[in-house]
Design an enzyme around this catalytic site. Structure first.
Site, short mmCIF file in Angstrom:
data_model
loop_
_atom_site.label_atom_id
_atom_site.label_comp_id
_atom_site.label_asym_id
_atom_site.label_seq_id
_atom_site.Cartn_x
_atom_site.Cartn_y
_atom_site.Cartn_z
N GLU A 33 33.16 45.30 35.56
CA GLU A 33 31.75 45.71 35.47
C GLU A 33 31.20 46.07 36.86
OE1 GLU A 33 29.46 46.14 33.04
OE2 GLU A 33 27.95 46.54 34.56
N THR A 46 34.43 44.84 44.28
CA THR A 46 33.57 43.64 44.21
C THR A 46 32.79 43.46 45.50
OG1 THR A 46 35.19 42.63 42.75
CG2 THR A 46 33.61 41.14 43.80
N THR A 91 43.08 40.21 46.42
CA THR A 91 43.74 41.30 45.71
C THR A 91 45.21 41.33 46.12
OG1 THR A 91 44.05 43.71 45.54
CG2 THR A 91 42.85 42.97 47.44
N ILE A 92 46.06 41.69 45.18
CA ILE A 92 47.48 41.85 45.53
C ILE A 92 47.67 43.09 46.40
CG2 ILE A 92 48.29 40.70 43.43
CD1 ILE A 92 49.15 43.54 42.43
N ASP A 93 46.67 43.99 46.42
CA ASP A 93 46.81 45.26 47.17
C ASP A 93 46.66 45.06 48.68
OD1 ASP A 93 46.85 46.21 44.60
OD2 ASP A 93 44.82 47.01 44.65
N MET A 101 52.82 47.94 42.47
CA MET A 101 51.36 48.17 42.47
C MET A 101 50.84 48.28 43.90
SD MET A 101 49.73 45.86 39.49
CE MET A 101 49.55 46.48 37.83
N HIS A 109 47.50 50.13 44.24
CA HIS A 109 46.45 51.13 44.17
C HIS A 109 46.72 52.23 45.20
CE1 HIS A 109 41.98 52.20 43.68
NE2 HIS A 109 42.65 52.58 42.61
N TYR A 123 52.30 44.40 35.63
CA TYR A 123 51.36 43.28 35.76
C TYR A 123 52.03 41.95 36.08
CZ TYR A 123 47.96 46.61 34.31
OH TYR A 123 47.15 47.71 34.29
N ARG A 173 50.92 40.41 39.17
CA ARG A 173 49.60 39.77 39.27
C ARG A 173 49.54 38.42 38.58
NH1 ARG A 173 45.37 44.44 37.76
NH2 ARG A 173 44.71 42.90 36.26
O1 F6P Z 1 43.80 46.03 42.37
C1 F6P Z 1 44.80 45.34 41.76
C2 F6P Z 1 45.57 46.23 40.82
O2 F6P Z 1 46.57 45.44 40.21
C3 F6P Z 1 46.17 47.48 41.45
O3 F6P Z 1 47.35 47.20 42.15
C4 F6P Z 1 46.34 48.35 40.24
O4 F6P Z 1 46.31 49.71 40.59
C5 F6P Z 1 45.14 48.00 39.41
O5 F6P Z 1 44.71 46.71 39.81
C6 F6P Z 1 45.36 47.97 37.93
O6 F6P Z 1 44.12 47.85 37.32
P1 F6P Z 1 43.82 47.38 35.83
O7 F6P Z 1 43.86 45.88 35.82
O8 F6P Z 1 42.45 47.88 35.57
O9 F6P Z 1 44.87 47.99 34.96
#
Ligand code: F6P
Length: 353
Positions: free
Chosen positions: A80, A119, A139-141, A183, A185, A269, A272
């Site tokens: 959001e 955020t 963030t993992i990024d 991942m 981003h 995923y 994450r």
């Molecule tokens: O920002 C964390 C992340 O896992 C990125 O690495 C990835 O591009 C994105 O979120 C995926 O987003 P969503 O959870 O909206 O699919």
């Protein structure tokens, strides 16, 4: 009669994509606030949605117990974006106004916002609206500007490295090229670090434009030099045709250009999920405790950050819209190049494989 001060009431929310370490941060904030400062701690559900929909739950010490090792977030999360306007520049519903109203009605003295870039941007806008906000970068990024590292990154790095390790044995058995997509981003931190830690032969980052011909020639050269297999680690954010997954595209192109058998893996995923690494637990705990210290000192509009070995903070308005990308001259890239790792550009040296 001594005056009895009302305890401070703080809210905490997690927004954006989840990652390991959020619960450790919630615990770090909550326990420090309750034990050291006698504050009241309110969990806000599903990111900024919870503030809009007034979904709260008090986080007592009991509720904060046993969550340190849990993946995900006990508060839930959402993407959001309350300050997002429609294409005509208007709010369909004035969510910022609702958030301010609910903040005041709840009697919050401050809110801690756990999240990545998006955020922190929202947190900064809330601070500009006059609310007392502290940001915690996760963030993992690892792409949040203003901090050396975000929690979540180390856990994802461990998972990605193990995945690459496992590809080595199957690649060797079949004498194949293995392409793995990670991942991150638009940032290449996770791919760079996992690529180096996992012994990738080719590492493709969004920050370094690649040429598939350079990559293919390098892989052919390796094959001719009797290297039985190769590992290609690619970031999800590199250039590719629309609607195609990066790994699918790169694997197909490599096979087309080299004739070598190539397979793809998209880790997704899994990067994450699950329990946070010990480094992330420590970082998230440090960040959480620091957030409460800032609140106790009345220092708002700040994002907690790590600079070298120091836990500190940076003004949220400076974090703003910036992204922390891998610099082209980042020392680890140079070290990788000097060992013969190919980054897909003109500096890829085919003589050293
Ligand atoms: O920002 C964390 C992340 O896992 C990125 O690495 C990835 O591009 C994105 O979120 C995926 O987003 P969503 O959870 O909206 O699919």
């Amino acid at each position: 009669m001594p005056s009895i001060n009302k305890p401070l009431k703080i809210g905490i929310l997690s927004a954006g994509g989840d990652c390991p370490g959020i619960n450790a941060a919630i615990r770090g904030v909550g326990k420090t606030a309750i034990v050291e400062y006698g504050m009241q701690v309110i969990g806000i559900s599903s990111g900024f949605l919870g503030l809009i929909n007034e979904e709260y739950e008090e986080l007592t010490e009991e509720k904060l117990s046993g969550i340190l090792t849990l993946g995900g977030t006990i508060l839930g999360t959402s993407r959001e974006k309350p300050f997002k306007k429609d294409k005509n520049g208007f709010y369909h519903i004035d969510k910022p106004k609702l958030i301010k109203k609910h903040y005041r009605e709840m009697g919050f003295d401050a809110i801690v916002c756990i999240g990545g870039n998006g955020t922190q941007r929202t947190a900064s806008m809330m601070a500009q609206e006059g609310l007392n906000i502290i940001g915690l970068p996760k963030t993992i990024d690892n792409d949040v500007w203003g901090t050396d590292v975000t929690f979540g990154f180390d856990s994802a790095l461990g998972i990605a490295t193990e995945a690459i390790d496992r590809l080595h044995t199957t690649a060797n058995s079949h004498k194949r090229i293995m392409v793995i997509e990670l991942m991150g981003h638009n940032a290449g931190w996770l791919t760079l670090y996992a690529g180096i830690a996992g012994g990738g032969d080719v590492i493709l980052l969004p920050e370094i434009p690649y040429d598939i011909k350079v990559v293919s020639d390098y892989l052919l050269h390796r094959a001719k030099a009797r290297k039985p297999y190769s590992i290609v680690v690619v970031a999800e954010g590199i250039e590719k045709p629309k609607k195609e997954r990066v790994a699918t595209f790169i694997a197909r192109e490599i096979q087309k250009h080299t004739g070598l058998e190539t397979r793809e893996t998209i880790l997704g995923y899994i990067q994450r999920g699950g329990t946070p690494s010990h480094n992330d637990r420590i970082l998230a705990t440090r960040f959480g405790a620091h957030a409460v210290e800032l609140i106790a000192r009345g220092e708002f509009g700040q994002m907690v950050a790590k600079k070298g070995e120091i836990t500190t903070s940076v003004p949220l308005k400076e974090v703003g819209d910036k992204l922390r990308l891998v610099p082209a001259d980042f020392p680890l890239i140079k070290k990788g190049r000097n060992m013969g790792i190919c980054f897909g550009d003109k500096f890829c040296d085919q003589e050293i494989v």
